[in-house]
Scaffold this motif. Sequence first.
Motif, mmCIF file in Angstrom:
data_model
loop_
_atom_site.group_PDB
_atom_site.id
_atom_site.type_symbol
_atom_site.label_atom_id
_atom_site.label_comp_id
_atom_site.label_asym_id
_atom_site.label_seq_id
_atom_site.Cartn_x
_atom_site.Cartn_y
_atom_site.Cartn_z
ATOM 1 N N ARG A 171 12.406 7.605 -5.933
ATOM 2 C CA ARG A 171 11.576 6.469 -5.576
ATOM 3 C C ARG A 171 12.414 5.386 -4.908
ATOM 4 N N ASP A 178 11.883 2.177 3.314
ATOM 5 C CA ASP A 178 10.848 1.257 3.779
ATOM 6 C C ASP A 178 11.396 -0.114 4.140
ATOM 7 N N ASP A 179 12.248 -0.666 3.311
ATOM 8 C CA ASP A 179 12.648 -2.056 3.497
ATOM 9 C C ASP A 179 13.986 -2.308 2.794
ATOM 10 N N ILE A 310 1.923 1.884 9.660
ATOM 11 C CA ILE A 310 0.838 1.094 9.095
ATOM 12 C C ILE A 310 0.678 -0.222 9.836
ATOM 13 N N ARG A 312 -2.009 -3.304 9.659
ATOM 14 C CA ARG A 312 -3.240 -3.849 9.098
ATOM 15 C C ARG A 312 -3.914 -4.712 10.131
ATOM 16 N N HIS B 105 7.238 -8.514 1.450
ATOM 17 C CA HIS B 105 8.146 -7.370 1.520
ATOM 18 C C HIS B 105 7.845 -6.288 0.487
ATOM 19 N N CYS B 106 6.595 -5.837 0.425
ATOM 20 C CA CYS B 106 6.311 -4.662 -0.405
ATOM 21 C C CYS B 106 6.818 -3.432 0.323
ATOM 22 N N PHE B 107 7.031 -2.369 -0.435
ATOM 23 C CA PHE B 107 7.399 -1.107 0.206
ATOM 24 C C PHE B 107 6.108 -0.468 0.706
ATOM 25 N N GLU B 108 5.898 -0.529 2.014
ATOM 26 C CA GLU B 108 4.596 -0.198 2.590
ATOM 27 C C GLU B 108 4.110 1.210 2.290
ATOM 28 N N HIS B 109 5.018 2.163 2.333
ATOM 29 C CA HIS B 109 4.570 3.550 2.199
ATOM 30 C C HIS B 109 4.540 4.021 0.748
ATOM 31 N N LEU B 110 4.972 3.176 -0.162
ATOM 32 C CA LEU B 110 4.864 3.532 -1.570
ATOM 33 C C LEU B 110 3.531 3.000 -2.100
ATOM 34 N N GLU B 114 3.990 2.663 -7.512
ATOM 35 C CA GLU B 114 5.390 3.006 -7.225
ATOM 36 C C GLU B 114 6.195 1.761 -6.896
ATOM 37 N N GLN B 151 -1.556 2.976 -0.870
ATOM 38 C CA GLN B 151 -0.289 2.584 -0.254
ATOM 39 C C GLN B 151 -0.281 1.074 -0.085
ATOM 40 N N GLY B 153 1.027 -0.823 1.966
ATOM 41 C CA GLY B 153 0.840 -1.313 3.328
ATOM 42 C C GLY B 153 -0.612 -1.528 3.694
ATOM 43 N N TYR B 154 -1.512 -0.833 2.998
ATOM 44 C CA TYR B 154 -2.927 -0.962 3.316
ATOM 45 C C TYR B 154 -3.649 -1.992 2.460
ATOM 46 N N THR B 155 -2.945 -2.647 1.544
ATOM 47 C CA THR B 155 -3.616 -3.638 0.704
ATOM 48 C C THR B 155 -3.613 -4.996 1.401
ATOM 49 N N SER B 156 -4.417 -5.902 0.905
ATOM 50 C CA SER B 156 -4.552 -7.214 1.552
ATOM 51 C C SER B 156 -3.337 -8.090 1.269
ATOM 52 N N GLY B 157 -3.245 -9.203 1.992
ATOM 53 C CA GLY B 157 -2.111 -10.096 1.812
ATOM 54 C C GLY B 157 -1.986 -10.599 0.382
#
Lengths: 313, 277
Positions: A171, A178-179, A310, A312, B105-110, B114, B151, B153-157
Amino acid sequence: MSEFWFFLEVLLSGLFAGTMYSLVALGFVLIFKASGVFNFAQGTMVLFAALCFVGFLEMGWPVAVAAIVTVGIMVAWAYSVERLVLRHLVNQAPIILFMATIGIAFFLEGFAEFIWGSDVHPLNVGIPNDAWFVGPEGEMMIQQFDLAAAIIAGLLVTVLALFFHYTRIGRALRAVADDHQAALSVGIPLNQIWVIVWSVAGFVALVAGIIWGSRLGVQFALSIIALKALPVLILGGFTSVPGAIVGGLIIGAGEKLAEIYGAPAIAELVSYMSGINNISLGGVEEWFAYVLAMFFLLFRPQGLFGERIIERV
Amino acid sequence: MSVATEATAPEAALLRVNNIEVIYDHVILVLRGVSLEVEKGGIVALLGANGAGKTTTLKAISNLLGTERGEVTKGSIEFEGVNVEASSPNALVKRGCIQVMEGRHCFEHLTVEENLLTGAFTRGGDRAGIQADLEMVYDYFPRLKDRRGSQAGYTSGGEQQMCAIGRALMSRPKMVLLDEPSMGLAPQLVEQIFEIVKKINEQEGVTILLAEQNTNIALKYARYGYILESGRVVMEGAADTLRNNEDVKEFYLGLGGEGRKSFRDVKQYRRRKRWLG
């Protein structure tokens, strides 16, 4: 009926060859996922690992010892790459890291030649090399070697996929991919992660090197063959372990089928249109993968399984 | 918990920043001597306009400057009385000081879950404890529980901001450095997030150092505030005092005294006042 068996034989030999591409592609995917770097040196790492391994064997060491020592060398290599190169390039643009790996590739190739010389070494680690004949009258031939290689590749991939998805380190590897900064901020030590990733990639390179080397002999051309992984990656997606596998299989099978069945069809088409008789076409195998990759770039740039970029709305 | 009594003890400074100077790229002087103190269990706000040095101060504390070619060249930073200028971010998180970066800075693809689990990286294999804390985070942010499998990356701000705060909580921190949690969020959502942060502070005893441009809301929730301008602390005080200060009202809360002024006048006035005062 025998034509069907022949088709099956072509298809299977293509799929088996594909697993070899997959193995090399896997090494690229690992490093790309964890550090966002396209590691140009992966092909050279395959060569280097295979050369070390065969070199130790020729010194009379048992297979297991040679393998363990070679893995140790690849870990040391991973550590030095991190220490001397990656650590100083944190947060630089991807193109800079890519250029650095080109440098690493040329260094490693020269270093390998310096230590082991440039001869072709035959390699035999005891993978069976006979053929089975299948079918009612034994129409289809299966190389045991190919089958063994496919099984090894399959195992390796399964283990890696599980590792990536279900372990803490796996993980963390994906988080780093990712970052970088965010990974640092939650306390993931980038340096350790990179050493782990390059070590695993080194291990995969060794497995690929042993299998390729057993088939073709350990030689410097290996590092160029490894670039066949590039279309595989475009097909499967740079970030997907399963993608590397499926991409490899599609390219392997596609190449063989295109060579056997596609070439005559194209030749017929060309002669029909140009009115010249008896055109024969060969070498479709050489370019098929790249053309397929090009079509993928046009219509599905993230590959079959690659992570969607991705955005948005 | 005796959070309240701890907060009143004056010597219980969890974080002490002494006169630090930060230089980027060896030439750009960004912080020119910032000192601040955060007591245990408190919520302290770091206020100021763009480029005042809020983010840099937080990154200096959490030691994330290295990746941006910045370094602390003078002064010292103490966390729980120990000098931490040379600690890696990894060591600091283990000590209990973690940063929630500006812009989430979330991990977009996790997936969201996760993401939360990566926050527990430094805790090793403490499965039971990590599972319990996951539930704790879901209690504070029920929205995250609904979206645990998507994921990030697909969630809102707003969800990403919650995810980032939750992820930091997963490290069992003593202190969270919260950078600009209101950025790009609707006012209602900002209020909601600040309420949760306050609840976390009270119930878990997590100390909060907050950098915010939204002075109004920051002073509503913080107990103490520092105002930064051009890399210096120009004013500090209890949140109430700051809220009622005429200058703060005028420059940061937009509550000017005598009628409307053009922006240009305000700027000149401000500059003269700072130099003279």
